[in-house]
Design a protein around this motif. Structure first.
Motif, PDB file in Angstrom:
ATOM      1  N   ILE A  53      10.685   6.609  20.014  1.00  0.00           N
ATOM      2  CA  ILE A  53      11.525   6.008  18.716  1.00  0.00           C
ATOM      3  C   ILE A  53      11.311   4.981  17.996  1.00  0.00           C
ATOM      4  O   ILE A  53      11.055   4.792  16.695  1.00  0.00           O
ATOM      5  CB  ILE A  53      12.472   5.126  19.327  1.00  0.00           C
ATOM      6  CG1 ILE A  53      13.591   6.767  19.922  1.00  0.00           C
ATOM      7  CG2 ILE A  53      13.758   4.684  18.915  1.00  0.00           C
ATOM      8  CD1 ILE A  53      14.550   6.447  21.215  1.00  0.00           C
ATOM      9  N   LYS A  54      10.165   3.900  18.541  1.00  0.00           N
ATOM     10  CA  LYS A  54       9.414   2.485  18.361  1.00  0.00           C
ATOM     11  C   LYS A  54       8.321   3.156  17.415  1.00  0.00           C
ATOM     12  O   LYS A  54       8.671   2.877  15.636  1.00  0.00           O
ATOM     13  CB  LYS A  54       8.543   2.177  19.289  1.00  0.00           C
ATOM     14  CG  LYS A  54       9.734   1.579  20.130  1.00  0.00           C
ATOM     15  CD  LYS A  54       8.868   0.866  21.360  1.00  0.00           C
ATOM     16  CE  LYS A  54       9.299  -0.193  21.734  1.00  0.00           C
ATOM     17  NZ  LYS A  54       8.455  -0.448  23.346  1.00  0.00           N
ATOM     18  N   THR A  55       8.282   4.443  17.020  1.00  0.00           N
ATOM     19  CA  THR A  55       6.734   5.477  15.789  1.00  0.00           C
ATOM     20  C   THR A  55       7.791   5.695  14.188  1.00  0.00           C
ATOM     21  O   THR A  55       7.559   5.658  13.689  1.00  0.00           O
ATOM     22  CB  THR A  55       6.193   6.458  16.331  1.00  0.00           C
ATOM     23  OG1 THR A  55       5.611   5.838  18.026  1.00  0.00           O
ATOM     24  CG2 THR A  55       5.526   6.700  15.183  1.00  0.00           C
ATOM     25  N   GLN A  64       5.698  -2.985   8.012  1.00  0.00           N
ATOM     26  CA  GLN A  64       5.159  -2.777   9.187  1.00  0.00           C
ATOM     27  C   GLN A  64       3.651  -1.517   8.080  1.00  0.00           C
ATOM     28  O   GLN A  64       4.252  -0.362   7.925  1.00  0.00           O
ATOM     29  CB  GLN A  64       5.977  -2.289  10.161  1.00  0.00           C
ATOM     30  CG  GLN A  64       6.930  -3.440  10.628  1.00  0.00           C
ATOM     31  CD  GLN A  64       7.166  -2.848  11.740  1.00  0.00           C
ATOM     32  OE1 GLN A  64       6.181  -2.681  13.016  1.00  0.00           O
ATOM     33  NE2 GLN A  64       8.576  -2.222  12.605  1.00  0.00           N
ATOM     34  N   ALA A  65       2.697  -1.603   8.921  1.00  0.00           N
ATOM     35  CA  ALA A  65       1.731  -0.685   9.058  1.00  0.00           C
ATOM     36  C   ALA A  65       1.892   0.475   9.660  1.00  0.00           C
ATOM     37  O   ALA A  65       2.171  -0.118  10.668  1.00  0.00           O
ATOM     38  CB  ALA A  65       0.177  -1.740   8.602  1.00  0.00           C
ATOM     39  N   VAL A  80       4.772  12.127   9.111  1.00  0.00           N
ATOM     40  CA  VAL A  80       5.448  12.243   7.239  1.00  0.00           C
ATOM     41  C   VAL A  80       6.021  11.108   6.804  1.00  0.00           C
ATOM     42  O   VAL A  80       6.471   9.959   7.286  1.00  0.00           O
ATOM     43  CB  VAL A  80       6.616  12.515   7.139  1.00  0.00           C
ATOM     44  CG1 VAL A  80       7.308  13.049   5.558  1.00  0.00           C
ATOM     45  CG2 VAL A  80       6.302  14.817   7.777  1.00  0.00           C
ATOM     46  N   LEU A  81       4.675  10.262   6.658  1.00  0.00           N
ATOM     47  CA  LEU A  81       4.349   8.663   6.067  1.00  0.00           C
ATOM     48  C   LEU A  81       5.408   8.481   4.513  1.00  0.00           C
ATOM     49  O   LEU A  81       4.924   9.474   3.452  1.00  0.00           O
ATOM     50  CB  LEU A  81       3.373   8.281   6.103  1.00  0.00           C
ATOM     51  CG  LEU A  81       2.663   8.557   7.152  1.00  0.00           C
ATOM     52  CD1 LEU A  81       1.043   8.030   7.159  1.00  0.00           C
ATOM     53  CD2 LEU A  81       3.064   6.907   8.060  1.00  0.00           C
ATOM     54  N   PRO A  82       6.211   7.562   4.184  1.00  0.00           N
ATOM     55  CA  PRO A  82       7.128   7.613   3.197  1.00  0.00           C
ATOM     56  C   PRO A  82       5.747   7.082   2.229  1.00  0.00           C
ATOM     57  O   PRO A  82       4.946   6.080   2.551  1.00  0.00           O
ATOM     58  CB  PRO A  82       7.942   6.537   3.442  1.00  0.00           C
ATOM     59  CG  PRO A  82       7.748   5.436   4.782  1.00  0.00           C
ATOM     60  CD  PRO A  82       6.489   6.728   5.507  1.00  0.00           C
ATOM     61  N   ILE A  83       6.183   7.282   0.884  1.00  0.00           N
ATOM     62  CA  ILE A  83       5.293   6.170  -0.390  1.00  0.00           C
ATOM     63  C   ILE A  83       5.338   5.229  -0.962  1.00  0.00           C
ATOM     64  O   ILE A  83       6.733   4.728  -0.053  1.00  0.00           O
ATOM     65  CB  ILE A  83       5.985   6.742  -1.751  1.00  0.00           C
ATOM     66  CG1 ILE A  83       5.474   8.810  -1.846  1.00  0.00           C
ATOM     67  CG2 ILE A  83       4.840   6.418  -2.552  1.00  0.00           C
ATOM     68  CD1 ILE A  83       6.020   8.850  -3.064  1.00  0.00           C
ATOM     69  N   GLY A  84       4.070   4.081  -0.323  1.00  0.00           N
ATOM     70  CA  GLY A  84       3.767   2.979  -0.494  1.00  0.00           C
ATOM     71  C   GLY A  84       3.882   2.645   1.396  1.00  0.00           C
ATOM     72  O   GLY A  84       3.544   1.177   1.066  1.00  0.00           O
ATOM     73  N   LYS A  85       3.686   2.977   1.818  1.00  0.00           N
ATOM     74  CA  LYS A  85       3.713   2.947   3.395  1.00  0.00           C
ATOM     75  C   LYS A  85       2.095   2.354   3.066  1.00  0.00           C
ATOM     76  O   LYS A  85       1.081   3.214   3.294  1.00  0.00           O
ATOM     77  CB  LYS A  85       3.202   3.813   4.650  1.00  0.00           C
ATOM     78  CG  LYS A  85       3.512   3.651   5.989  1.00  0.00           C
ATOM     79  CD  LYS A  85       4.249   2.714   6.535  1.00  0.00           C
ATOM     80  CE  LYS A  85       4.448   2.433   8.234  1.00  0.00           C
ATOM     81  NZ  LYS A  85       5.095   1.900   8.182  1.00  0.00           N
ATOM     82  N   LYS A  86       1.525   1.845   4.595  1.00  0.00           N
ATOM     83  CA  LYS A  86       0.618   0.586   4.295  1.00  0.00           C
ATOM     84  C   LYS A  86      -0.380   1.631   5.894  1.00  0.00           C
ATOM     85  O   LYS A  86       0.383   1.242   6.609  1.00  0.00           O
ATOM     86  CB  LYS A  86       0.098  -0.588   4.135  1.00  0.00           C
ATOM     87  CG  LYS A  86      -1.428  -1.293   4.501  1.00  0.00           C
ATOM     88  CD  LYS A  86      -0.702  -2.864   4.089  1.00  0.00           C
ATOM     89  CE  LYS A  86      -2.312  -3.150   4.087  1.00  0.00           C
ATOM     90  NZ  LYS A  86      -2.029  -4.954   4.608  1.00  0.00           N
ATOM     91  N   VAL A  87      -1.549   2.131   5.395  1.00  0.00           N
ATOM     92  CA  VAL A  87      -1.963   2.289   7.031  1.00  0.00           C
ATOM     93  C   VAL A  87      -3.197   1.974   6.941  1.00  0.00           C
ATOM     94  O   VAL A  87      -3.966   1.726   6.303  1.00  0.00           O
ATOM     95  CB  VAL A  87      -2.345   4.380   6.579  1.00  0.00           C
ATOM     96  CG1 VAL A  87      -0.817   4.719   6.597  1.00  0.00           C
ATOM     97  CG2 VAL A  87      -3.157   4.481   5.202  1.00  0.00           C
ATOM     98  N   PHE A  88      -3.733   1.770   8.066  1.00  0.00           N
ATOM     99  CA  PHE A  88      -5.020   1.684   8.775  1.00  0.00           C
ATOM    100  C   PHE A  88      -5.920   2.730   9.455  1.00  0.00           C
ATOM    101  O   PHE A  88      -5.429   3.031  10.329  1.00  0.00           O
ATOM    102  CB  PHE A  88      -5.120   0.206   9.377  1.00  0.00           C
ATOM    103  CG  PHE A  88      -4.257  -0.948   9.022  1.00  0.00           C
ATOM    104  CD1 PHE A  88      -5.584  -1.511   8.344  1.00  0.00           C
ATOM    105  CD2 PHE A  88      -3.329  -1.384   8.538  1.00  0.00           C
ATOM    106  CE1 PHE A  88      -5.214  -3.121   7.682  1.00  0.00           C
ATOM    107  CE2 PHE A  88      -3.820  -2.178   8.457  1.00  0.00           C
ATOM    108  CZ  PHE A  88      -4.462  -3.633   7.422  1.00  0.00           C
ATOM    109  N   TRP A  89      -6.864   2.558   9.799  1.00  0.00           N
ATOM    110  CA  TRP A  89      -7.571   3.665  10.195  1.00  0.00           C
ATOM    111  C   TRP A  89      -9.009   2.756  11.197  1.00  0.00           C
ATOM    112  O   TRP A  89      -9.167   2.153  10.352  1.00  0.00           O
ATOM    113  CB  TRP A  89      -8.785   4.882   9.296  1.00  0.00           C
ATOM    114  CG  TRP A  89      -9.813   4.676   8.224  1.00  0.00           C
ATOM    115  CD1 TRP A  89     -10.564   4.996   7.692  1.00  0.00           C
ATOM    116  CD2 TRP A  89      -8.417   5.230   7.032  1.00  0.00           C
ATOM    117  NE1 TRP A  89     -10.207   4.730   6.350  1.00  0.00           N
ATOM    118  CE2 TRP A  89      -9.238   4.232   5.813  1.00  0.00           C
ATOM    119  CE3 TRP A  89      -6.959   4.930   6.478  1.00  0.00           C
ATOM    120  CZ2 TRP A  89      -8.940   4.243   4.426  1.00  0.00           C
ATOM    121  CZ3 TRP A  89      -6.372   3.963   4.964  1.00  0.00           C
ATOM    122  CH2 TRP A  89      -7.361   4.245   4.604  1.00  0.00           C
TER     123      TRP A  89
END
Length: 244
Positions: A53-55, A64-65, A80-89
């Motif tokens: 749920i948190k994820t 939130q990234a 499935v990540l939405p457009i505009g989502k910031k991601v870190f690796w």
């Protein structure tokens, strides 16, 4: 459950549809969050459903990234990540391997180049944060004084150069980067090591390449242009392996 006052059949019957609906909802949460069921019951402090749920909330909140441990895991993820989502690796092949970066999810036509653009499993892509200095660990080079990764390293360097038509700075990390083919920077590029003695660009291959009509065996090939080379050691088995 199906009893009141110890009289069977007077309560609420447990039906398959009810159980399936409940379990289906919980499984949908895990699936949406990209979580594989552990096979163990949830408990306080260790609940996969709560984590799911948190994820899911985090996934759809653009403020939130979202974090991945590596590019490898990001591209394989079913989230499935939405457009505009910031991601870190946190690494390229594995966490803390020097290939960490961040980017933004986008959609549309694109070409995955393994450094500034990465295709996701659902067809969207991530545009990586780019700077004038191109840190080659973020493009997937592997270190080691062995020939195991020489072709892979040459491919990564060539992709990085092709991605920045106006030039920039190719930064080689401390360690030995073994290549299969000559590095061919275009005008405006700088080849820079993280340490003059610590950053080593090496070629074992003695196979000649046809460059501008001439067969050569070299580490860095520069012709009819200017390129800065600094703070890096060039090494090879042949005296001919140098800067042409």
């Amino acid at each position: 459950i199906n009893l009141v006052g110890a009289v069977v059949g007077t309560g609420t019957p447990v039906e398959a549809d009810w159980i399936n609906d409940d379990w289906g909802f919980k499984q949908a949460i895990l699936d949406e969050a990209g979580i594989t069921p552990s096979g163990f019951p949830d408990e306080v402090g260790a609940s996969q459903y709560l984590e799911g749920i948190k994820t899911v909330v985090n996934i759809n909140d653009l403020s939130q990234a979202y974090n991945f441990k590596s590019i490898t895991l990001m591209q394989a993820s079913t989230v499935v990540l939405p457009i505009g989502k910031k991601v870190f690796w946190q690494g390229y092949y594995a966490e803390s391997d020097g290939g960490s970066n961040w980017g933004i999810v986008a959609s549309g036509g694109h070409t995955d180049n393994g450094g500034s653009i990465f295709t996701l499993a659902d067809g969207k892509y991530v545009t990586a944060n780019s700077k004038s200095k191109v840190y080659l660990k973020k493009w997937g080079i592997r270190l080691g004084d062995v020939t195991t990764y020489e072709n892979e390293n040459s491919n990564a360097i060539e992709r990085a150069i092709a991605a920045y038509a106006s030039g920039g700075t190719l930064v080689y990390p401390i360690g030995t980067t073994v290549i299969k083919r000559a590095v061919q920077p275009i005008r405006g590029w700088t080849i820079e090591g993280a340490s003059r003695k610590g950053a080593i660009l090496k070629r074992y291959s003695t196979e000649s390449e046809l460059l501008d009509g001439t067969f050569v065996t070299t580490i860095v090939y520069i012709k009819d242009t200017w390129v800065n080379v600094r703070d890096i050691t060039l090494a090879g088995d042949l005296s001919a392996q140098d800067v042409d």
